[in-house]
Design an enzyme around this catalytic site. Structure first.
Site, PDB file in Angstrom:
ATOM      1  N   ARG A  41      74.203  40.447-139.202  1.00 16.79           N
ATOM      2  CA  ARG A  41      74.624  40.116-137.843  1.00 16.79           C
ATOM      3  C   ARG A  41      73.874  38.876-137.371  1.00 16.79           C
ATOM      4  NH1 ARG A  41      71.840  44.772-133.944  1.00 16.79           N
ATOM      5  NH2 ARG A  41      69.727  44.475-134.722  1.00 16.79           N
ATOM      6  N   GLU A 101      69.961  39.989-127.575  1.00 15.09           N
ATOM      7  CA  GLU A 101      68.682  39.553-128.150  1.00 15.09           C
ATOM      8  C   GLU A 101      68.776  38.148-128.749  1.00 15.09           C
ATOM      9  OE1 GLU A 101      67.255  42.578-130.856  1.00 15.09           O
ATOM     10  OE2 GLU A 101      66.353  43.676-129.221  1.00 15.09           O
ATOM     11  N   GLU A 107      66.862  48.490-123.848  1.00 15.98           N
ATOM     12  CA  GLU A 107      66.922  49.369-125.015  1.00 15.98           C
ATOM     13  C   GLU A 107      65.552  49.970-125.240  1.00 15.98           C
ATOM     14  OE1 GLU A 107      68.162  47.543-128.664  1.00 15.98           O
ATOM     15  OE2 GLU A 107      69.718  46.359-127.685  1.00 15.98           O
ATOM     16  N   LYS A 122      72.342  53.893-139.333  1.00 15.66           N
ATOM     17  CA  LYS A 122      72.706  55.311-139.274  1.00 15.66           C
ATOM     18  C   LYS A 122      71.490  56.243-139.220  1.00 15.66           C
ATOM     19  CE  LYS A 122      73.773  55.703-144.255  1.00 15.66           C
ATOM     20  NZ  LYS A 122      73.568  54.274-144.571  1.00 15.66           N
TER      21      LYS A 122
END
Ligand code: GLA
Length: 670
Positions: free
Chosen positions: A111, A150, A304, A353
């Site tokens: 990403r 971010e 977050e 995950k």
């Protein structure tokens, strides 16, 4: 200054429902209500779903998510989705992919694979944001914009050809002529002189040290480049929705992004908080005081935090019982009006995950993490009406300066032991240990309200700062700075006339030489009399200090400069200026700061046993709300100030001495 959400503490998290069926979304709504969630951040990494092929936008799914949130009275912190371009973009526009200092072009498949100066990236990002802004401008769920995600996190700097061209343009704006660049960068040395603009490059991998001012300018330029991406979106969003606040989630201890500079563009400042398992309570607290300080005391949001374990540390232990609640309450105690999690529901696939989430893989409300989150949500809902409108008032400012951070850590030399953030933290810890409220602000900030200003390792003195500090002390303020401060000007040229350059007169000293120590070397600070009497370890740095009007409070104890001053005090105008010429052990910093605070008339919120933290949030009409946090593993007794209090979490009346269990929290209203 406008106040957003004046009666709310925002609570929720990153919500990525695209990973599940709509049946799961309905279950999410039920669970969010149980957990007292009132805001979620959505659409953060959805670009590829919104624009699966060039210029073909699909908003049907996001429409349904927004409608569902509105129906359930949950606020949308709507992201602009620009943090991760779709894969087809790197095929069509390969130059959007960032390039490392070594010249390696990164690939997609992770990403944030974009160069902030890529015209293609900026054009496509702008077009996407226009679409989103127009479509949702009037949507009832929209309560805040979340720009990108971010900024700079994975690509803090890029060194590609686009960046090289943009860097030259940036330099032309800053210096106008190549001559001035040469002068600023000191290119006469090492045969670095530039005769043509096209020869000027980013500080790419070089055989030996890259020019330090070039490197410094690149930090500045990259900060501006990333902020340029923010501003591109800002302009579109302000045009579409002038009354919806803008934020982006900043990071802690993140060198590429100057929080104080960015804060000017943000309506609400927010950041992501991921303390390492071994971080102490002071270290967890400090970023809150940076965020609050950056926005003039306005409440910030923790955008977050992890409900339990993360997945990106070498090992990822979960948060122990009570720790999550403590992180949430400490945030509010330090002025936050929001605590959100990454993420709401735990992913079944993909890179995160095994990162914890509020709703675990198991999926019900019966799990430990969910129960803790729901419990804390209920507590925040209870506190909101009494707390949201209150503020922290500090009499101490800790100066944090990205320019000094960028310039003091230049490598190689003079020492790779110098960590700017660690130096700020050292002095922060001393204030924290005393329950002394502190705003962490930039040297640009107004200092008039403060009694004490502490500026560790203020290496670079930007224009106007010398005069400001002198004025502050002349008027009766107390100032403290430390080794390797005052040395260079804004171009990183040594200020002539002897160290500490710009601060010599104010401090009343002359530093003949500095002595960066190896990890095997140490010295001592010796104090002969008074409360601080004793010998203390000193590491990382020593200096040859001469008194030029100041007096020595402490001297070095060893080596050839034993007997030379290690800590000095200088009367200047109505005030005092202190200098610490080394990195002393924490015990000395703590007692020194305690003493200086007392002399400067700075009071702690409350005297408490070690391990118990207290902060005070005050309302416009003098209402006082105390947060008492037992950060220790022991039971503790705390003596409250005179008067009777309501414990807001359980409506008990308390006064006198209260007892608290490990990790217990009291919120007391006088
Ligand atoms: C960052 C990102 C999130 C997520 C978390 C995991 O803060 O913004 O998308 O990856 O880290 O801790």
């Amino acid at each position: 200054m406008q106040q957003y959400f004046p009666d709310r503490i925002l609570y929720g998290g990153d919500y990525n429902p695209e990973q599940w069926s709509e049946e799961t979304w309905r279950e999410d709504m039920r669970l969010m209500k149980l957990a007292h969630v009132n805001m979620v951040s959505i659409n953060i990494f959805s670009w590829t779903l919104l624009e699966p092929e060039p210029h073909k936008y699909h908003f049907e799914q996001l429409d349904r998510i927004m409608d569902m949130l509105a129906e359930h009275g949950i606020y949308a912190d709507l992201a602009t989705a620009t943090a991760s371009p779709p894969t087809w973009m790197s095929r069509l526009y390969p130059s959007i992919l960032p390039v490392t200092q070594q010249g390696v072009r990164m690939s997609h498949g992770s990403r944030q694979h974009y160069c902030p100066n890529s015209p293609d990236y900026r054009r496509k990002a702008g077009a996407l944001v226009e679409q989103i802004a127009t479509r949702y401008a009037k949507h009832p769920a929209l309560k805040m914009w979340h720009l990108n995600n971010e900024y700079g996190c994975h690509t803090g700097a890029c060194y590609c050809e686009n960046c090289a061209a943009a860097f030259r343009k940036w330099l032309q704006e800053r210096y106008q002529t190549l001559d001035k660049v040469n002068q600023a960068w000191g290119t006469t040395f090492w045969s670095q002189r530039y005769y043509e603009w096209e020869d000027v490059l980013p500080p790419r991998a070089t055989p030996a040290q890259t020019n330090p001012t070039q490197t410094l300018d690149y930090w500045r330029f990259m900060n501006d480049s990333l902020r340029g991406c923010y501003e591109l979106e800002e302009e579109i969003l302000r045009r579409a929705t002038p009354s919806i606040p803008l934020t982006t989630n900043l990071m802690v201890a993140f060198k590429p992004v100057d929080v104080f500079d960015w804060a000017k563009h943000m309506d609400i400042i927010s950041f992501d908080m991921y303390p390492a398992p071994h971080d102490g309570a002071a270290q967890v607290a400090m970023p809150h005081d940076i965020m609050r300080g950056a926005k003039g005391g306005q409440p910030h949001i923790v955008m977050e935090m992890s409900p339990s374990q993360v997945n990106w540390q070498p090992q990822n232990p979960h948060k122990r019982p009570g720790q999550l609640r403590m992180h949430i309450m400490q945030s509010i105690a330090h002025g936050a009006n929001g605590a959100l999690f990454f993420q709401w529901r735990q992913s079944m696939a993909g890179a995160e995950k095994y990162h914890s989430a509020v709703v675990s893989h198991e999926g019900s409300e019966q799990n430990r993490i969910f129960k803790q989150v729901a419990q804390a949500g209920a507590e925040l809902a209870k506190l909101a009406p009494q707390v949201a409108n209150t503020r922290i008032h500090a009499k101490v400012a800790l100066l944090m300066d990205w320019q000094s951070w960028w310039s003091s850590e230049y490598q190689p030399g003079p020492s790779n032991q110098l960590r700017y953030y660690e130096q700020i933290l050292t002095y922060y810890k001393a204030l924290y240990a005393r329950n002394i409220a502190v705003d962490i602000v930039s040297p640009e900030a107004e200092l008039g309200e403060y009694k004490l200003v502490i500026a560790p390792l203020l290496h670079m003195i930007m224009p106007g700062v010398e005069q400001k500090l002198k004025g502050f002390v002349e008027q009766g303020g107390t100032f403290l700075t430390t080794f390797f401060s005052g040395i260079v000007d804004q171009n990183e040229h040594v200020i002539p006339g002897g160290y500490p350059g710009a601060l010599r007169e104010l401090l009343g000293i002359y530093v003949e030489e500095f002595d960066p120590l190896t990890p095997q070397m140490s010295n001592e600070v010796v104090i002969e009399e008074g409360e601080l009497r004793g010998r203390y370890a000193a590491t990382k740095w020593g200096e040859l200090v001469h008194l030029k009007g100041a007096q020595a409070l402490a001297r070095f104890g060893q080596d050839y400069y034993a007997q030379h001053p290690a800590i000095t005090e200088h009367s200047y105008g109505q005030g005092k200026a202190y200098y610490v010429a080394t990195h002393p052990e924490q015990r000395l910093v703590d007692t020194l700061i305690k003493q200086i605070c007392a002399q400067a008339g700075v009071e702690p919120v409350l005297d408490t046993p070690e391990g118990v933290e207290v902060t005070l949030r005050e309302g416009k009409h003098g209402e006082k709300v105390y947060f008492v946090l037992n950060q220790s593993k022991e039971r503790q007794q705390i003596t409250l100030p005179e008067g009777s209090y309501t414990s807001l979490l359980d409506e008990r009346k308390v006064q006198g001495t209260v007892e608290m269990g490990p990790l217990d929290v009291l919120v007391l209203k006088k």
